[in-house]
Design an enzyme around this catalytic site. Structure first.
Site, PDB file in Angstrom:
ATOM      1  N   GLU A  11       0.881  -1.166   0.000  1.00  0.00           N
ATOM      2  CA  GLU A  11       0.000   0.000   0.000  1.00  0.00           C
ATOM      3  C   GLU A  11       0.919   1.217   0.000  1.00  0.00           C
ATOM      4  O   GLU A  11       1.538   1.536   1.019  1.00  0.00           O
ATOM      5  CB  GLU A  11      -0.861   0.008   1.264  1.00  0.00           C
ATOM      6  CG  GLU A  11      -1.741  -1.210   1.420  1.00  0.00           C
ATOM      7  CD  GLU A  11      -2.949  -1.187   0.493  1.00  0.00           C
ATOM      8  OE1 GLU A  11      -3.530  -0.106   0.307  1.00  0.00           O
ATOM      9  OE2 GLU A  11      -3.293  -2.243  -0.049  1.00  0.00           O
ATOM     10  N   CYS A  37      -2.074   8.955   3.114  1.00  0.00           N
ATOM     11  CA  CYS A  37      -1.922   8.481   1.739  1.00  0.00           C
ATOM     12  C   CYS A  37      -3.120   8.823   0.870  1.00  0.00           C
ATOM     13  O   CYS A  37      -2.982   8.942  -0.344  1.00  0.00           O
ATOM     14  CB  CYS A  37      -1.680   6.972   1.734  1.00  0.00           C
ATOM     15  SG  CYS A  37      -2.880   6.059   2.707  1.00  0.00           S
TER      16      CYS A  37
END
Lengths: 479, 484
Positions: free
Chosen positions: A213, A251
């Site tokens: 990720e 993020c």
């Protein structure tokens, strides 16, 4: 801080716990999830304190982005566990009769989760929920850059969950490297592409499957919004998705905004006034995690043309690691602030002649974790959907997709691979085993040598499910 | 087919650039285009069937029946299955949103990954290239196929015919050996599927790590076959048919899902061996009905497995190696030592060790101590044993009372776990292997909750608590100011 021998011992203990078979039972999995819920409830104040220590997160933000989401996810996993664990019966063609087939989920075994410093509780425990729901033994390696949260996890996980099968290891990059000397049944890594490369290369030696990720520059396409109310809400959501989640250190935070030239003044004015009402004092926004990242962000503004593009904010307090919400207007596209993931409270606004130009702008760049678009224009929406690619795409809001269980969370292209949340968390740490059962009732010798053309002809009919022709030929009524 | 890696690198660079350009043009997204590619594949398989049989016979001595059963026939069926289901797989899936998000709609939308690379293996050279290719095309990708140079006739066949039947700007075949493969991996791909050995799998994944390219690895393993006592003579015969079909009839045992070795109770072993011998005689009475060993190197490797005198003395049937024709007759061994190479390495050849156990249940412990294989087979009608095998062992797949046939079933995933690899395909899984599931959320401005935003106070925190518990009653009351 663990050393190599201790890490080896930890890995061995986890393997033993898994091989004992006890993580397979529904009861064990439910107990882990309930334990986690109790931890989040009983130790909530400590969790808030740790997140405030590490990142200056206000406890309401900590609840909104980490604790609350986790409570939701753990409850959902408890509710859905039976369904996720159930074998799925699948179709078998008539030619195989008698036969049955199913897809049976099973745990991968012993899995390793590296979490990141910016959502240190969420990025550790959300995967943990999936991993234990799927019946694995788990090793959690929280980021040493959020030490209070790491310590909080180290102190409490073993108390509320099965300490022999769910462990936490403390340490920095060296510990991460040492961990990767071992074989794991799966590794989930959340963090930067640079470290991800090392993790994946190390995993290759053992053929360990990985999920990564990673970050990206999440763009926000802001169309001209008609209607004062809609505009106000849209700007709330932009501010709520840039400065409110960990001061932009997320993020899926909005990295930069694309807006039409003529609409810029309106947007800018609204951003400034919303910022004033959302952040009357500094403690409603997180601080920068540490001096290194503070300097990194400061350096983004060193470039004189970038500094000159600041139209709001810009002041930085190195002692308190605080940077005020800052807006830039059209910094050069080749500057670091427009090529690297910002991960901080600096928002570049890039103007375009026509909002449709945003699509080409976004396409020319690496695929991000999320694309956001505030627009009522159906044709623009369709173009964005069809012509761009990203982990997720959200219209008229931002960051909230993180909390919706039914939506997979993960990147694509440079933003990574592998998805989780909800049932995807369960699947990330599961193997879908194909199970086929046949019987001896019918045996077709056409499957075997010695070969002749009639066998090939019969097989042809079977593979076409042409049972009629098959029967005729089989009975010798057709050549 | 050059051996100079340097020379080829720029060539691949422009090929990859072209593929990216054509992919970005959007051509492959169109559903009609995808269907036309799948139809093209079906036509290729039907029109060029004889050429395929010839290539497979040249490369592996595969008899027509086997080539049809294991490669051509299966492929035609599965490509047609994809044609039929493509619409369903590519459709956005509406998913639930919580009431608190109202009004909102959410979808999971499959999209192609982009430009993908498929490495296939020499033993099933048509199948292992075209099954993934059909999935990648169905998912809307541009594709490079790198067939194994160890099956050169098939590689040449693919290179010559793929451009004729498929969109040659979007689907490329690259011939060459390991250097070509390494050079290809210097580039970034949106996905790489590799079928082959663990050794090369490691190299591929290490190279992929540099670009953070997602990979799927289909690796080898020792697929065990547990043979229990069966109720009748007939059932035992049927089981033996299927065992032979899954060992010697499948590329002479050179298949990732072929039976590698057998586990059987001591007392049943002699019966099983007799049945195997007599059935082998029936199936392979004449030459030409079993594939040959790939090449000199594989032949030597297999021969070396019998170098160990303990292993050689355990041969109870066959054992004849003809170096002139590279043929090895069907060979059965009884209890070779468990630490010998033949019992620790994947055999991938026509040698079948039979290991005896005291009680058939002991097989389970035996399996658990070994790396997870691609497939576990068990010939048994004992329901309890079946359940134990499913629950206590792990493998890509488990098949009861038959073998290999799971490969042809479109509704189940095909792929390994543990040392046998990761990533699954076949049927809809082939489509998903080369797709990204994009999460799409659409919201509106109708309702706005200020408790999402700072400035923070306990009232907002209280409401957030209700939200995450989906406690709408209390949320509503709190919003009305009737409760905190």
């Amino acid at each position: 801080m663990a050393d190599a021998a201790a890490l080896g011992e930890t890995a061995r203990e986890l393997r033993e716990a898994y091989e004992s078979g006890r993580t397979r039972s529904v009861a064990w999995r439910q107990a882990q999830l309930r334990g986690l819920l109790r931890l989040l409830q009983e130790k909530e104040a400590e969790a808030f304190r740790a997140l405030h220590d590490d990142l200056g997160k206000h406890h309401a933000e900590a609840f909104r982005d980490e604790v609350g989401v986790l409570v939701k996810s753990a409850n959902a996993a408890l509710r859905e566990l039976g369904r996720w664990m159930a074998p799925e019966k699948v179709w078998v063609p008539l030619i195989a009769f008698p036969a049955s087939a199913q897809v049976v989920p099973e745990p991968l075994g012993v899995v390793l989760v590296f979490s990141c410093w910016n959502v240190p509780l969420g990025l550790s425990l959300e995967p943990l929920i999936g991993a234990v729901a799927a019946g694995n033994a788990v090793l959690l390696k929280p980021s040493e850059l959020a030490p209070s949260t790491a310590r909080f996890l180290g102190d409490n996980i073993g108390r509320y969950m099965d300490a022999a099968a769910v462990k936490v290891v403390q340490g920095g990059p060296e510990v991460g490297e040492q961990l990767m000397e071992h074989r794991w049944d799966k590794v989930l890594f959340t963090g930067s592409p640079r470290i991800a490369r090392m993790v994946m290369a190390a995993a290759s030696r053992h053929l360990t499957p990985v999920a990564l990720e990673l970050g990206g520059k999440c763009p926000c396409i802001f169309d001209s919004i008609a209607g004062a109310r809609d505009l106000r809400f849209a700007v709330n959501r932009v501010v709520g998705a840039k400065w409110s989640p960990c001061a932009g250190q997320a993020c899926i935070a909005i990295d930069y905004v694309l807006v039409e030239e003529r609409f810029l003044p309106t947007l800018l004015k609204m951003l400034k006034s919303t910022l004033k009402s959302f952040f009357p004092e500094a403690d409603h926004m997180a601080r920068i995690v540490n001096a290194r990242h503070f300097e990194r962000l400061r350096a983004l503004l060193k470039d004189t043309s970038v500094a000159a593009s600041v139209v709001h904010g810009g002041s930085m307090d190195a002692k308190n690691l605080y940077i005020e919400p800052t807006i830039l207007l059209n910094p050069p596209l080749d500057s670091a602030i427009m090529t690297e993931e910002i991960f901080g409270p600096l928002l570049p606004i890039i103007t375009v002649k026509k909002i449709e130009d945003s699509v080409a702008f976004v396409r020319a760049r690496p695929k991000p974790l999320a694309i956001y678009a505030f627009t009522g224009n159906a044709s623009l929406r369709r173009r964005i959907e069809e012509e761009t690619s990203s982990g997720s795409l959200v219209f008229n809001d931002a960051v909230v997709q993180y909390a919706i269980d039914a939506l997979p969370f993960g990147g694509v292209g440079e933003s990574g691979f592998g998805q989780y949340h909800g049932k995807y968390s369960f699947e990330m740490f599961s193997h879908r085993k194909a199970v086929m059962k046949r019987g001896y009732l019918i045996e077709l010798m056409l499957r075997y040598p010695p070969w002749d053309e009639s066998k090939v002809a019969l097989m042809r009919h079977l593979y076409r499910f042409d049972y009629f022709s098959f029967v005729l030929r089989f009975l010798g009524l057709r050549r | 087919m050059g051996s100079d890696g340097e020379e080829r690198a720029p060539e691949f660079g422009s090929m990859v650039g072209e593929l990216r350009e054509v992919y970005e043009s959007g051509r492959t997204r169109d559903m009609e285009w995808r269907r036309s590619q799948l139809r093209g594949l079906v036509r290729l398989l039907e029109e060029k069937e004889e050429d395929i049989f010839d290539a497979l016979r040249e490369d592996l001595g595969k008899p027509r029946g086997e080539a049809f059963r294991d490669e051509v026939g299966v492929l035609v069926k599965s490509v047609k299955d994809k044609l039929q289901n493509l619409g369903k797989w590519a459709a956005p899936e509406k998913v639930e949103t919580p009431l608190v998000a109202f009004p909102a709609s959410a979808f999971v939308v499959p999209e192609p990954l982009g430009v993908v690379l498929i490495f296939s293996c020499w033993n099933l050279p048509i199948g292992l290239a075209l099954e993934p290719l059909s999935g990648a095309l169905a998912a809307g990708n541009a594709v490079v196929v790198k067939p194994s140079e160890l099956a050169p006739s098939t590689a040449a066949f693919l290179a010559a015919n793929i451009p004729k039947y498929l969109d040659s700007k979007v689907v490329k075949v690259v011939e060459g050996g390991p250097e070509a493969g390494e050079t290809l991996m210097e580039h970034r791909w949106d996905k790489v599927l590799f079928t082959g050995s663990g050794r090369v799998g490691r190299i591929i994944m290490t190279k992929a790590a540099k670009h953070l390219t997602p990979v799927a690895l289909e690796l080898g393993s020792k697929c065990p076959c547990i043979v229990d006592w069966l109720d009748s003579q007939r059932d035992s015969q049927v089981a033996v048919n299927r065992i032979i079909g899954a060992k010697w009839s499948t590329c002479a045992g050179q298949a990732c899902i072929a039976i590698d070795y057998i586990l059987v109770e001591e007392e049943f072993a002699p019966i099983l061996i007799e049945l195997l011998k007599s059935t082998l005689k029936t199936f392979f009475a004449k030459p030409g009905h079993m594939a040959r060993v790939l090449n000199e190197r594989q032949f030597q490797r297999l021969g070396a497995l019998l170098d160990d005198p303990r292993v050689a003395s355990s041969v109870v049937h066959g054992g004849y190696f003809d170096p002139k024709t590279l043929s090895i007759e069907p060979t059965i061994l009884l209890n070779p030592p468990l630490d010998s190479d033949i019992m620790t390495e994947e055999i991938f050849g026509p040698l079948l060790p039979i290991i005896t156990v005291k009680k058939i249940e002991d097989s389970i412990r035996f399996l658990k101590s070994k790396p997870k294989p691609l497939a576990i087979y068990a010939f048994t009608t004992n329901e309890k044993l079946k359940r134990r095998i499913i629950e206590e062992t792990s493998s890509g797949s488990v098949t009861f009372n038959d073998a290999i046939v799971q490969y042809g079933l479109d509704s189940i995933p095909f792929g390994g776990v543990g040392h046998s690899g990761f990533g699954q395909y076949h049927g809809k899984y082939s489509f998903e292997m080369f797709s990204h599931k994009k999460a799409v959320l659409k919201r509106s401005f109708l309702i706005e909750f200020m408790f999402r935003y700072p400035p923070w106070d306990d009232g907002k925190l209280g409401m957030l608590r209700h939200v995450f518990r989906f406690d709408y009653v209390n949320l509503f009351l709190a919003l009305l100011g009737l409760r905190r």
